[in-house]
Design a protein around this motif. Sequence first.
Motif, PDB file in Angstrom:
ATOM      1  N   PHE A   1       0.705  -1.110  -0.005  1.00 16.94           N
ATOM      2  CA  PHE A   1      -0.032  -0.008  -0.108  1.00 16.94           C
ATOM      3  C   PHE A   1       0.777   1.244   0.003  1.00 16.94           C
ATOM      4  O   PHE A   1       0.671   2.253  -0.927  1.00 16.94           O
ATOM      5  CB  PHE A   1      -0.879  -0.121   1.134  1.00 16.94           C
ATOM      6  CG  PHE A   1      -1.623   1.321   1.148  1.00 16.94           C
ATOM      7  CD1 PHE A   1      -3.083   1.147   0.569  1.00 16.94           C
ATOM      8  CD2 PHE A   1      -1.472   2.088   2.079  1.00 16.94           C
ATOM      9  CE1 PHE A   1      -3.822   2.400   0.818  1.00 16.94           C
ATOM     10  CE2 PHE A   1      -2.064   3.417   2.306  1.00 16.94           C
ATOM     11  CZ  PHE A   1      -3.263   3.607   1.538  1.00 16.94           C
ATOM     12  N   TRP A   2       1.865   1.268   0.933  1.00 16.99           N
ATOM     13  CA  TRP A   2       2.689   2.552   1.078  1.00 16.99           C
ATOM     14  C   TRP A   2       3.594   2.715  -0.110  1.00 16.99           C
ATOM     15  O   TRP A   2       4.156   3.610  -0.734  1.00 16.99           O
ATOM     16  CB  TRP A   2       3.322   2.464   2.237  1.00 16.99           C
ATOM     17  CG  TRP A   2       2.461   2.771   3.414  1.00 16.99           C
ATOM     18  CD1 TRP A   2       1.965   1.994   4.364  1.00 16.99           C
ATOM     19  CD2 TRP A   2       1.541   4.108   3.726  1.00 16.99           C
ATOM     20  NE1 TRP A   2       1.119   2.593   5.152  1.00 16.99           N
ATOM     21  CE2 TRP A   2       0.814   3.820   4.807  1.00 16.99           C
ATOM     22  CE3 TRP A   2       1.548   5.078   3.036  1.00 16.99           C
ATOM     23  CZ2 TRP A   2      -0.144   4.786   5.306  1.00 16.99           C
ATOM     24  CZ3 TRP A   2       0.675   6.040   3.721  1.00 16.99           C
ATOM     25  CH2 TRP A   2      -0.147   5.981   4.635  1.00 16.99           C
ATOM     26  N   ASN A   3       4.081   1.639  -0.835  1.00 18.07           N
ATOM     27  CA  ASN A   3       4.880   1.483  -1.843  1.00 18.07           C
ATOM     28  C   ASN A   3       4.065   2.199  -3.151  1.00 18.07           C
ATOM     29  O   ASN A   3       4.704   2.970  -3.886  1.00 18.07           O
ATOM     30  CB  ASN A   3       5.314   0.226  -2.499  1.00 18.07           C
ATOM     31  CG  ASN A   3       6.427  -0.157  -1.595  1.00 18.07           C
ATOM     32  OD1 ASN A   3       7.011   0.494  -1.083  1.00 18.07           O
ATOM     33  ND2 ASN A   3       6.477  -1.559  -1.483  1.00 18.07           N
ATOM     34  N   ASP A   4       2.667   2.044  -3.170  1.00 18.53           N
ATOM     35  CA  ASP A   4       2.068   2.563  -4.370  1.00 18.53           C
ATOM     36  C   ASP A   4       1.579   3.929  -3.885  1.00 18.53           C
ATOM     37  O   ASP A   4       1.706   5.021  -4.941  1.00 18.53           O
ATOM     38  CB  ASP A   4       0.752   2.000  -4.225  1.00 18.53           C
ATOM     39  CG  ASP A   4       0.613   0.593  -5.044  1.00 18.53           C
ATOM     40  OD1 ASP A   4       1.588  -0.004  -5.357  1.00 18.53           O
ATOM     41  OD2 ASP A   4      -0.628  -0.084  -5.236  1.00 18.53           O
ATOM     42  N   ILE A   5       1.515   4.281  -2.701  1.00 21.40           N
ATOM     43  CA  ILE A   5       1.255   5.688  -2.326  1.00 21.40           C
ATOM     44  C   ILE A   5       2.386   6.697  -2.799  1.00 21.40           C
ATOM     45  O   ILE A   5       2.176   7.775  -3.137  1.00 21.40           O
ATOM     46  CB  ILE A   5       0.916   5.928  -0.834  1.00 21.40           C
ATOM     47  CG1 ILE A   5      -0.431   5.231  -0.566  1.00 21.40           C
ATOM     48  CG2 ILE A   5       0.936   7.368  -0.478  1.00 21.40           C
ATOM     49  CD1 ILE A   5      -1.508   5.970  -1.012  1.00 21.40           C
ATOM     50  N   THR A   6       3.568   6.070  -2.316  1.00 21.67           N
ATOM     51  CA  THR A   6       4.953   7.191  -2.816  1.00 21.67           C
ATOM     52  C   THR A   6       5.099   6.812  -4.391  1.00 21.67           C
ATOM     53  O   THR A   6       5.770   7.861  -4.895  1.00 21.67           O
ATOM     54  CB  THR A   6       6.129   6.395  -1.845  1.00 21.67           C
ATOM     55  OG1 THR A   6       6.057   5.014  -2.181  1.00 21.67           O
ATOM     56  CG2 THR A   6       5.980   6.809  -0.600  1.00 21.67           C
TER      57      THR A   6
ATOM     58  N   THR B   1       8.324  12.579  -2.155  1.00 20.37           N
ATOM     59  CA  THR B   1       9.385  11.650  -2.563  1.00 20.37           C
ATOM     60  C   THR B   1      10.539  12.692  -3.137  1.00 20.37           C
ATOM     61  O   THR B   1      10.242  13.715  -3.231  1.00 20.37           O
ATOM     62  CB  THR B   1       8.864  10.743  -3.841  1.00 20.37           C
ATOM     63  OG1 THR B   1       8.362  11.796  -4.655  1.00 20.37           O
ATOM     64  CG2 THR B   1       7.725   9.844  -3.398  1.00 20.37           C
ATOM     65  N   GLY B   2      11.756  12.219  -3.157  1.00 22.06           N
ATOM     66  CA  GLY B   2      12.873  13.034  -3.844  1.00 22.06           C
ATOM     67  C   GLY B   2      13.382  13.504  -2.677  1.00 22.06           C
ATOM     68  O   GLY B   2      14.492  14.287  -2.930  1.00 22.06           O
ATOM     69  N   ASP B   3      12.992  13.522  -1.386  1.00 25.48           N
ATOM     70  CA  ASP B   3      13.754  14.144  -0.229  1.00 25.48           C
ATOM     71  C   ASP B   3      14.244  13.011   0.842  1.00 25.48           C
ATOM     72  O   ASP B   3      13.671  12.213   0.910  1.00 25.48           O
ATOM     73  CB  ASP B   3      12.784  14.987   0.355  1.00 25.48           C
ATOM     74  CG  ASP B   3      12.683  16.447  -0.200  1.00 25.48           C
ATOM     75  OD1 ASP B   3      13.598  16.864  -0.726  1.00 25.48           O
ATOM     76  OD2 ASP B   3      11.520  17.152  -0.113  1.00 25.48           O
TER      77      ASP B   3
ATOM     78  N   PRO C   1      14.655   5.417   1.031  1.00 21.93           N
ATOM     79  CA  PRO C   1      15.794   6.288   0.842  1.00 21.93           C
ATOM     80  C   PRO C   1      15.450   7.794   0.649  1.00 21.93           C
ATOM     81  O   PRO C   1      16.115   8.792   1.070  1.00 21.93           O
ATOM     82  CB  PRO C   1      16.548   5.652  -0.144  1.00 21.93           C
ATOM     83  CG  PRO C   1      16.394   4.399  -0.198  1.00 21.93           C
ATOM     84  CD  PRO C   1      14.745   4.222  -0.043  1.00 21.93           C
ATOM     85  N   ASP C   2      14.334   8.076   0.011  1.00 21.83           N
ATOM     86  CA  ASP C   2      14.135   9.358  -0.489  1.00 21.83           C
ATOM     87  C   ASP C   2      12.406   9.432  -0.651  1.00 21.83           C
ATOM     88  O   ASP C   2      11.949  10.245  -1.601  1.00 21.83           O
ATOM     89  CB  ASP C   2      14.658   9.821  -1.953  1.00 21.83           C
ATOM     90  CG  ASP C   2      14.198   8.794  -2.841  1.00 21.83           C
ATOM     91  OD1 ASP C   2      13.502   7.915  -2.908  1.00 21.83           O
ATOM     92  OD2 ASP C   2      14.522   9.241  -3.920  1.00 21.83           O
TER      93      ASP C   2
END
Length: 821
Positions: free
Chosen positions: A278-283, A560-562, A600-601
């Motif tokens: 779920f959280w992989n999809d959200i990010t 993401t990206g941070d 990581p980001d």
Amino acid sequence: MQKGEKTKTTGCLCFSRQTKTEFSKTFKKSNKILKKYTKNNSDILDDDILEVMIRLYISDNKTKAIEMLQRCRINPNFQTNLIRNDLEYYIPQLINFMVFHQQLQDDRLIDFIIKASSIDFFFAHLVYFQLKSLSKIVSPNSKVEFKIVLQFVKEFEDKMTLNYQGNLLIATQLLKIHLEDSFQSDILVKSIMLSNKKDNQEQEVYQGSLRIKSWKHNKIVQVYGTDQWSDYIKDKNLEDCLITKHEDIELQDYVSIFQNEQNNGLQEDLAFQSNINFWNDITKISDELSKHQKKTEQLHRFLNNINLNLPAAVYIPFVKNSIRNYAILNIVSKESRVFSTKMRSPYSLTLEIFRPEIESYYNEKQLLDTQISKPIKTNMIKSQSISQSQVQFQNLNNSVIQLQRSYSIADAEKSFQNEFESMKFNQTNQQDSYEQNNGIGQFYRNRQESNKNDSDTDSSDNMIDQQQNQQPIQQLAFSLEDQNSQQQIQTDSKMDQSTLNRRVSYLQDGKGVILTENEYLEIKKTIFGENTTGLQERIKKQSPFQKLKSWQLVHLIIKTGDNLKQEQFALQLICQFDQIFKKEGLPLQLRYYEVLSLGPDSGIIEMIKNATTIDSLQKNLQTKYTQFSDFSDFFRSFFRNNIEQALQNYVQSLAAYGLVCYFLQVKDRHNGNILLDDEGNLIHIDFGFFLSIAPGKGMEFEGKVPFKLLSDYIKVLGGVQGFLFRDHFRKLFYKGFKACQKHQKEILLLVEMMYTGHGTTLPCFSKGELALKELEDRFNPRTTSDAELFVFVQELINKSLDNWRARWYDKFQYFAQGIFY
């Protein structure tokens, strides 16, 4: 440990003899840095987890330290107002040690982590996310990948997936309930109530109960929140579509919308994996949005696709307000917005959630929370009385506890050596490359931009004469010494309400603008956004889940990206300051938010509702609500009907964040990173610059400012000669300073443990050990009495009063970023 491996590779490698430049210097100095906290006695209380962590970091006998860890409670106690004395709170420091100090080579510590994760899936998920976050070090210039950590993460995930296979991950699975009792909810509650009467009986812990699936197929639950919902409900009355029984909701596994082909071959009941999917999809959505022009429209499509797999046995991994004990029902996609930056597409997320185990027994909610707060420890499985579920748990762990390595110790050692060598650029280049405009303040700003050019209205009349306050401070200091200052520190520091009412009459008589009710509501909605209660009621009326007693909304920010590891670490420290204030009974308010790095980001951030940035407020005052002369005029006008409580919130939060910003040297404190909520609290956000790092690339306007304290803020309290500032803010700030000084070890240890591993990966440690020394010096100024300390603290306040550096930094932000001041 593999057979044939040399024993010297087991244990903490920071004390082993290694070749030069093989590992970061911070590892070699961890013993020296932390040694000063070690006590001579070996008897450590189970709840003194900081002492246990010290032993883990510096003790030669790791076996003894790990035995101590097994006596520590794993889970948080929701009954102590979140005074954290649980190991879960220290997962960042624990995983930091396991990865950076031991390079995943100590089987004893790995076994403990696997064991603890196997009995508490909350703990397991947080360990997973922390490990995943450390698998790559992402900087503006480069990415360094730790292949061995990535490999370990995959093996850990596989083991936990097997461990929790077939289980329904709901909070009550951690309660004292037998496996065979959990099939009937009435027995479930009776079991809980019965166990409460047996004070001497130990809590029984097991890995979870069997999944209870509803055989009812509810079309409403299936299509709500998807693209099909509008057509389905078009010719129907919502009242006829309401879910009245929570049993009609099937909490299934969540299957990724981006990896359907890969998941087709997977077996069912992968409960642990569901939350990760779920959280992989959200990010993942945030990355995908960068490929599309109409980002918000595309976001809603993605979220509607996710809703096809909801409700599911997934949850939000936040502790505050027991939010993680709720299952996610639906994403309210229409409430989500994309906040595009130059290269990224962070977005807001609104979730409908509920707690299925309390629906039938909502009045027993407090009892259930009490049970959830009972300690879970890894040594509990050795209890004399073993339930059927515990037997199954132990049988399962015979195959789970030992994580079979697919790599050798030599491979791990070589991998870490090579990867650390390629990581050295972070210490020199991170500070100059850190992107300023990557904060979260943008989520709270008014999106209606104004083209009006505002001139610089600052004048010498607004500046504060610092010299005029020196004499009163000296007098206060000497009177404090004469009247036994130590006794004063321990007195109740709550604001005397009757005195406050007399002193703030100037805010009510002839001051400010008198607003009509309609004017007040219009201003409140424009500046602070839609009221949380009103928002909840509006969405609830449109939801078929509105009859659920535990239904509520949660608001998040997805980024993401941070590198959110630093933001997460900063909020852990702020949470620790908040606990210090609570322990000392001080009315200092820190409305901190939760941050969790998921990779990581990427990560999730709790969104603070009913709040606006000072930047957005000032912009509105200068363009739309010109009837208010300044920030102070707005404050006393808007909060006129509740001015006493608003002033208490304001002065207590102003002092609390002033202390945090001083001790941690939080920078980038422009008005886009400071919020005001609709109750008068000041709230700081975005902690990309603290301890070592500051924005400016050499200019560093804020470099010598203890903390931000502009005349605009003090004018709300009646100016520097006003009672609230002179007799309340100053004394409260001093008492808070004393409390932080008393409990400084709690802050220093968290920082020093993270530095001895993360020293090469987080920008906040760019100064190296100097950052640690300066932090300790700020807690311990060279004073010999309470009177001298009082003078020192007041001088800190004076140096901060409308400091020209802070004022010029605001001007710089205005011209560079358009942030109002």
